[in-house]
Design a protein around this motif. Structure first.
Motif, mmCIF file in Angstrom:
data_model
loop_
_atom_site.group_PDB
_atom_site.id
_atom_site.type_symbol
_atom_site.label_atom_id
_atom_site.label_comp_id
_atom_site.label_asym_id
_atom_site.label_seq_id
_atom_site.Cartn_x
_atom_site.Cartn_y
_atom_site.Cartn_z
ATOM 1 N N ASP A 1 0.812 -1.218 0.000
ATOM 2 C CA ASP A 1 0.000 0.000 0.000
ATOM 3 C C ASP A 1 0.845 1.266 0.000
ATOM 4 O O ASP A 1 0.305 2.367 -0.096
ATOM 5 C CB ASP A 1 -0.950 0.018 1.203
ATOM 6 C CG ASP A 1 -0.207 0.078 2.527
ATOM 7 O OD1 ASP A 1 0.860 -0.569 2.634
ATOM 8 O OD2 ASP A 1 -0.692 0.752 3.450
ATOM 9 N N ASP A 2 2.163 1.132 0.080
ATOM 10 C CA ASP A 2 3.063 2.290 0.054
ATOM 11 C C ASP A 2 3.398 2.619 -1.402
ATOM 12 O O ASP A 2 4.312 2.039 -1.993
ATOM 13 C CB ASP A 2 4.332 1.973 0.847
ATOM 14 C CG ASP A 2 5.244 3.179 1.014
ATOM 15 O OD1 ASP A 2 5.174 4.103 0.180
ATOM 16 O OD2 ASP A 2 6.042 3.193 1.969
ATOM 17 N N ALA A 3 2.639 3.548 -1.992
ATOM 18 C CA ALA A 3 2.805 3.869 -3.409
ATOM 19 C C ALA A 3 4.192 4.424 -3.710
ATOM 20 O O ALA A 3 4.781 4.133 -4.756
ATOM 21 C CB ALA A 3 1.721 4.866 -3.851
ATOM 22 N N GLU A 4 4.730 5.231 -2.795
ATOM 23 C CA GLU A 4 6.054 5.808 -3.017
ATOM 24 C C GLU A 4 7.120 4.709 -3.060
ATOM 25 O O GLU A 4 8.006 4.725 -3.928
ATOM 26 C CB GLU A 4 6.377 6.797 -1.898
ATOM 27 C CG GLU A 4 7.705 7.526 -2.100
ATOM 28 C CD GLU A 4 7.952 8.574 -1.029
ATOM 29 O OE1 GLU A 4 9.091 9.074 -0.960
ATOM 30 O OE2 GLU A 4 7.011 8.895 -0.270
ATOM 31 N N LEU A 5 7.008 3.724 -2.174
ATOM 32 C CA LEU A 5 7.965 2.625 -2.162
ATOM 33 C C LEU A 5 7.836 1.767 -3.417
ATOM 34 O O LEU A 5 8.850 1.394 -4.024
ATOM 35 C CB LEU A 5 7.753 1.756 -0.922
ATOM 36 C CG LEU A 5 8.624 0.495 -0.842
ATOM 37 C CD1 LEU A 5 10.100 0.845 -0.790
ATOM 38 C CD2 LEU A 5 8.221 -0.352 0.361
ATOM 39 N N THR A 6 6.617 1.453 -3.818
ATOM 40 C CA THR A 6 6.449 0.616 -5.002
ATOM 41 C C THR A 6 6.954 1.323 -6.254
ATOM 42 O O THR A 6 7.519 0.682 -7.144
ATOM 43 C CB THR A 6 4.976 0.193 -5.192
ATOM 44 O OG1 THR A 6 4.133 1.345 -5.198
ATOM 45 C CG2 THR A 6 4.542 -0.758 -4.102
ATOM 46 N N ASP A 7 6.779 2.647 -6.339
ATOM 47 C CA ASP A 7 7.329 3.392 -7.484
ATOM 48 C C ASP A 7 8.852 3.264 -7.519
ATOM 49 O O ASP A 7 9.445 3.048 -8.584
ATOM 50 C CB ASP A 7 6.944 4.869 -7.387
ATOM 51 C CG ASP A 7 5.490 5.126 -7.716
ATOM 52 O OD1 ASP A 7 4.842 4.213 -8.270
ATOM 53 O OD2 ASP A 7 4.996 6.223 -7.409
ATOM 54 N N LEU A 8 9.484 3.374 -6.350
ATOM 55 C CA LEU A 8 10.935 3.242 -6.266
ATOM 56 C C LEU A 8 11.382 1.845 -6.662
ATOM 57 O O LEU A 8 12.322 1.677 -7.458
ATOM 58 C CB LEU A 8 11.384 3.545 -4.834
ATOM 59 C CG LEU A 8 12.863 3.267 -4.509
ATOM 60 C CD1 LEU A 8 13.768 4.214 -5.278
ATOM 61 C CD2 LEU A 8 13.115 3.395 -3.004
ATOM 62 N N LEU A 9 10.686 0.833 -6.142
ATOM 63 C CA LEU A 9 11.063 -0.545 -6.450
ATOM 64 C C LEU A 9 10.825 -0.873 -7.921
ATOM 65 O O LEU A 9 11.637 -1.562 -8.550
ATOM 66 C CB LEU A 9 10.283 -1.511 -5.558
ATOM 67 C CG LEU A 9 10.627 -1.483 -4.072
ATOM 68 C CD1 LEU A 9 9.744 -2.455 -3.304
ATOM 69 C CD2 LEU A 9 12.100 -1.814 -3.835
ATOM 70 N N GLN A 10 9.719 -0.385 -8.467
ATOM 71 C CA GLN A 10 9.452 -0.642 -9.881
ATOM 72 C C GLN A 10 10.555 -0.064 -10.763
ATOM 73 O O GLN A 10 11.028 -0.710 -11.701
ATOM 74 C CB GLN A 10 8.094 -0.055 -10.277
ATOM 75 C CG GLN A 10 6.921 -0.905 -9.840
ATOM 76 C CD GLN A 10 5.608 -0.385 -10.388
ATOM 77 O OE1 GLN A 10 5.026 0.540 -9.830
ATOM 78 N NE2 GLN A 10 5.150 -0.970 -11.470
ATOM 79 N N GLU A 11 10.966 1.151 -10.464
ATOM 80 C CA GLU A 11 12.022 1.789 -11.250
ATOM 81 C C GLU A 11 13.314 0.974 -11.182
ATOM 82 O O GLU A 11 13.969 0.732 -12.205
ATOM 83 C CB GLU A 11 12.261 3.211 -10.748
ATOM 84 C CG GLU A 11 13.333 3.963 -11.529
ATOM 85 C CD GLU A 11 13.533 5.390 -11.042
ATOM 86 O OE1 GLU A 11 14.464 6.054 -11.532
ATOM 87 O OE2 GLU A 11 12.760 5.830 -10.161
ATOM 88 N N TYR A 12 13.663 0.538 -9.984
ATOM 89 C CA TYR A 12 14.908 -0.213 -9.815
ATOM 90 C C TYR A 12 14.804 -1.590 -10.479
ATOM 91 O O TYR A 12 15.726 -2.012 -11.185
ATOM 92 C CB TYR A 12 15.215 -0.383 -8.327
ATOM 93 C CG TYR A 12 16.592 -0.959 -8.066
ATOM 94 C CD1 TYR A 12 17.695 -0.127 -7.934
ATOM 95 C CD2 TYR A 12 16.792 -2.334 -7.951
ATOM 96 C CE1 TYR A 12 18.960 -0.644 -7.702
ATOM 97 C CE2 TYR A 12 18.052 -2.868 -7.721
ATOM 98 C CZ TYR A 12 19.129 -2.015 -7.598
ATOM 99 O OH TYR A 12 20.378 -2.535 -7.387
#
Length: 228
Positions: free
Chosen positions: A9-20
């Motif tokens: 549910d942490d959108a900011e974290l998932t955006d970071l992980l997706q990019e990496y």
């Protein structure tokens, strides 16, 4: 490219992980609630799932329970650092491994690759051919196992661990070797993952005629698959 589903549910974290992850050669998608996560995880569109335990409404443990009722897709759980209860429950329900949060994207990628590498039929076991040990028959390339003619419902990690034990029937296999071969990573200090997976395996395989488990604990050394 392997497709990874992130349930967090942490959108900011998932955006970071997706990019990496995408920089590392993975395709990714993300959902931010448990119910949507279950639907996506069992859809067959993903090679592996990264599941956060701390989800609103439907928590990660219940999400995993529902996934395992319908799918064998590999699942890597994100757990709170030091929360052994969530880790053990997750492993008992069929999670393939866990990473404590906060974790670095590099560590997450390493764990994902380890699980996928061990889940790949072409890399499993001894390659082509069957593994035979007592009533157990395993077909590594098909990721299939039977006990006395009865199909065994195993997670990817359980399959890997059972294959290692069966291939070494009659010989003690230490936890370090099991972790390297079954989890694809070195054994960490105080890590109980192997013990929990082996406990689950004992419930799924049969017993020798005298009532003992086929998978024996050798205190201070490791585990042994009884050779008949």
């Amino acid at each position: 490219m392997p497709r990874v589903l992130l349930i967090d549910d942490d959108a900011e974290l998932t955006d970071l992980l997706q990019e990496y992850l995408e920089q590392e050669g993975f395709e990714t998608s993300a959902v931010h609630d448990g119910e949507s996560g279950v639907d996506e995880a069992v859809s067959g569109r993903h090679a592996i799932v990264v599941l956060d335990v701390m989800l609103p409404r439907l928590n990660g443990v219940e999400v995993l329970r529902r996934i395992r009722a319908r799918s064998r897709v590999p699942v890597l759980m994100l757990t709170a650092r030091g929360d052994d209860v969530d880790r053990i429950v997750g492993l008992e329900l069929g999670a393939d491994d866990y990473v404590p949060k906060p974790c670095t994207p590099r560590e997450l990628v390493a764990r994902l690759r380890a699980i996928l590498r061990r889940s790949d039929a072409s890399a499993a076991g001894s390659g082509a051919g069957q593994i035979l040990a007592g009533p157990l028959v395993m077909w590594p390339e098909q990721r299939r196992a039977e006990w006395g003619g009865r199909a065994l419902d195993l997670t990817s990690t359980e399959f890997n661990l059972l294959a290692v034990l069966a291939q070494n029937a009659g010989r003690i296999v230490n936890k370090g070797e099991l972790s390297e071969s079954g989890l694809g990573r070195p054994l960490a200090r105080f890590d109980r993952s192997i013990d929990v997976h082996v406990s689950s395996l004992r419930q799924k395989v049969g017993k020798v005629p005298d009532g003992r488990s086929y998978i024996q604990t050798v205190r201070g050394q490791g585990y042994l698959f009884v050779k008949e």
